[in-house]
Design a protein around this motif. Structure first.
Motif, mmCIF file in Angstrom:
data_model
loop_
_atom_site.group_PDB
_atom_site.id
_atom_site.type_symbol
_atom_site.label_atom_id
_atom_site.label_comp_id
_atom_site.label_asym_id
_atom_site.label_seq_id
_atom_site.Cartn_x
_atom_site.Cartn_y
_atom_site.Cartn_z
ATOM 1 N N ILE A 185 38.271 26.727 41.077
ATOM 2 C CA ILE A 185 38.195 27.108 39.666
ATOM 3 C C ILE A 185 38.496 25.899 38.777
ATOM 4 N N ILE A 186 39.540 25.157 39.131
ATOM 5 C CA ILE A 186 39.910 23.971 38.351
ATOM 6 C C ILE A 186 38.745 22.984 38.303
ATOM 7 N N GLU A 187 38.122 22.744 39.438
ATOM 8 C CA GLU A 187 37.002 21.797 39.497
ATOM 9 C C GLU A 187 35.812 22.292 38.678
ATOM 10 N N LEU A 188 35.504 23.588 38.770
ATOM 11 C CA LEU A 188 34.397 24.158 38.001
ATOM 12 C C LEU A 188 34.643 24.017 36.501
ATOM 13 N N LEU A 189 35.845 24.324 36.078
ATOM 14 C CA LEU A 189 36.162 24.260 34.655
ATOM 15 C C LEU A 189 36.167 22.819 34.159
ATOM 16 N N HIS A 190 36.735 21.923 34.930
ATOM 17 C CA HIS A 190 36.760 20.514 34.533
ATOM 18 C C HIS A 190 35.339 19.969 34.398
ATOM 19 N N ALA A 191 34.475 20.322 35.352
ATOM 20 C CA ALA A 191 33.093 19.838 35.323
ATOM 21 C C ALA A 191 32.302 20.435 34.165
ATOM 22 N N SER A 192 32.799 21.537 33.611
ATOM 23 C CA SER A 192 32.072 22.239 32.549
ATOM 24 C C SER A 192 32.618 21.959 31.159
ATOM 25 N N GLY A 193 33.649 21.126 31.058
ATOM 26 C CA GLY A 193 34.193 20.764 29.754
ATOM 27 C C GLY A 193 35.370 21.596 29.300
ATOM 28 N N PHE A 194 36.172 22.075 30.264
ATOM 29 C CA PHE A 194 37.335 22.891 29.927
ATOM 30 C C PHE A 194 38.584 22.325 30.599
ATOM 31 N N ARG A 195 39.727 22.595 29.975
ATOM 32 C CA ARG A 195 41.022 22.220 30.525
ATOM 33 C C ARG A 195 41.871 23.482 30.699
ATOM 34 N N VAL A 196 42.332 23.727 31.899
ATOM 35 C CA VAL A 196 43.127 24.930 32.181
ATOM 36 C C VAL A 196 44.509 24.799 31.563
ATOM 37 N N GLU A 197 44.909 25.853 30.835
ATOM 38 C CA GLU A 197 46.249 25.890 30.248
ATOM 39 C C GLU A 197 47.211 26.708 31.096
ATOM 40 N N SER A 198 46.740 27.842 31.609
ATOM 41 C CA SER A 198 47.628 28.711 32.372
ATOM 42 C C SER A 198 46.800 29.696 33.192
ATOM 43 N N ARG A 199 47.481 30.383 34.092
ATOM 44 C CA ARG A 199 46.834 31.453 34.841
ATOM 45 C C ARG A 199 47.864 32.533 35.172
ATOM 46 N N ARG A 200 47.364 33.743 35.388
ATOM 47 C CA ARG A 200 48.207 34.872 35.773
ATOM 48 C C ARG A 200 47.563 35.576 36.956
ATOM 49 N N GLY A 201 48.388 36.105 37.850
ATOM 50 C CA GLY A 201 47.883 36.823 39.009
ATOM 51 C C GLY A 201 48.110 38.318 38.878
ATOM 52 N N PHE A 202 47.191 39.099 39.442
ATOM 53 C CA PHE A 202 47.283 40.559 39.404
ATOM 54 C C PHE A 202 46.852 41.131 40.751
ATOM 55 N N SER A 203 47.536 42.180 41.182
ATOM 56 C CA SER A 203 47.225 42.935 42.396
ATOM 57 C C SER A 203 47.557 42.153 43.661
ATOM 58 N N ALA A 204 48.714 42.459 44.215
ATOM 59 C CA ALA A 204 49.117 41.828 45.468
ATOM 60 C C ALA A 204 48.364 42.405 46.662
ATOM 61 N N PHE A 205 47.869 43.643 46.509
ATOM 62 C CA PHE A 205 47.284 44.358 47.646
ATOM 63 C C PHE A 205 45.793 44.611 47.429
ATOM 64 N N PRO A 206 44.963 44.286 48.406
ATOM 65 C CA PRO A 206 43.517 44.455 48.256
ATOM 66 C C PRO A 206 43.104 45.921 48.327
ATOM 67 N N PRO A 207 41.848 46.224 47.959
ATOM 68 C CA PRO A 207 41.386 47.613 47.935
ATOM 69 C C PRO A 207 41.577 48.356 49.251
ATOM 70 N N VAL A 208 41.377 47.676 50.384
ATOM 71 C CA VAL A 208 41.475 48.365 51.671
ATOM 72 C C VAL A 208 42.859 48.958 51.889
ATOM 73 N N LEU A 209 43.905 48.295 51.404
ATOM 74 C CA LEU A 209 45.256 48.846 51.546
ATOM 75 C C LEU A 209 45.466 50.020 50.607
ATOM 76 N N HIS A 210 44.887 49.952 49.413
ATOM 77 C CA HIS A 210 44.999 51.072 48.480
ATOM 78 C C HIS A 210 44.301 52.317 49.023
ATOM 79 N N ARG A 211 43.261 52.115 49.834
ATOM 80 C CA ARG A 211 42.545 53.257 50.415
ATOM 81 C C ARG A 211 43.277 53.850 51.611
ATOM 82 N N ASN A 212 44.095 53.040 52.295
ATOM 83 C CA ASN A 212 44.666 53.486 53.564
ATOM 84 C C ASN A 212 46.180 53.630 53.565
#
Length: 249
Positions: A185-212
């Motif tokens: 993501i960092i490389e894609l954004l840098h190559a496209s003219g953007f500078r990353v300021e911050s990021r946030r994460g969401f959902s520790a568990f993938p869909p398969v765990l939510h189903r089972n």
């Protein structure tokens, strides 16, 4: 790559049934609805702060689909524009968000992006788009943004995360779903003219765990893990990553 569409997206969502199936992913109680409920308050807080700083907020939602993000931004943005390559998806977006200006087509071959925009949201695009169109599309978007404007995009298949393990387990799977790493993501954004300021994460568990496993317990755990005190530890291992970046002057 200068062509009218990419991957099979343009032809995939050409009829009502397929679009309705897509919409059902976000039915109340679904996994995707759960992630959006965690993500939306953060998105709105960031955009409200941006509007307060600028005094006005012109927002483009790129790859707007059926208008989920557009609906969520009503009341925050002063001007809303949605762009999608699928005419059927765009039709639903126009119905869902009548305040928004909706445009349909391929941004690489058609003059669809007006602007300039103070903020652009890009959800569920990078992971689904072929590698060769990612930078050209982001560069095209950058050309229609104010200097220092805000880009908010997500990666809904972050690696490493528990999703990374889950998608490798089924031996019968014909092909492994796409994944993107933080450095990608960092490389894609840098190559496209953007500078990353911050990021946030969401959902520790993938869909398969939510189903089972007991989904209610997993969702409570997710809500706790997403809070700022734990975010420093857990954020980089979450399935969904939200990036805030600036258009480089």
């Amino acid at each position: 790559m200068m062509r009218s569409g990419w991957s099979n997206y343009e032809t995939k969502f050409v009829d009502e049934e397929r679009v309705e199936r897509y919409n059902r992913q976000y039915d109340e109680g679904s996994y995707d609805d759960h992630v959006w409920r965690l993500e939306r308050p953060v998105l709105l807080d960031v955009l409200r702060s941006e509007r307060a700083r600028r005094g006005c907020l012109r927002v483009l939602d790129f790859a707007c689909g059926t208008g989920r993000i557009l609906r969520g931004l009503e009341g925050v943005a002063d001007e809303l524009t949605g762009v999608d390559i699928s005419a059927e998806m765009a039709k639903h977006a126009a119905e869902a968000s009548p305040e928004a200006l909706i445009r349909t087509g391929c941004v690489l071959t058609e003059n669809l992006l007006a602007g300039p925009y103070d903020a652009v949201t890009v959800f569920r695009f990078l992971l689904n788009a072929p590698e060769e169109v990612r930078v050209p599309v982001l560069r095209k978007i950058r050309q229609h943004m104010e200097p220092g404007a805000l880009l908010i995009l997500n990666n809904h298949g972050h690696c490493p995360s528990l999703r990374s393990i889950a998608v490798r387990v089924p031996k019968s799977r014909p092909e492994r779903p796409n994944e993107l790493r933080h450095r990608d993501i960092i490389e894609l954004l840098h190559a496209s003219g953007f500078r990353v300021e911050s990021r946030r994460g969401f959902s520790a568990f993938p869909p398969v765990l939510h189903r089972n496993l007991p989904a209610a317990a997993l969702r409570r755990a997710d809500a706790v893990a997403c809070r700022p005190p734990l975010q420093r530890i857990t954020g980089g291992l979450m399935v969904e990553q939200l990036y805030m970046a600036r258009a480089v002057r």
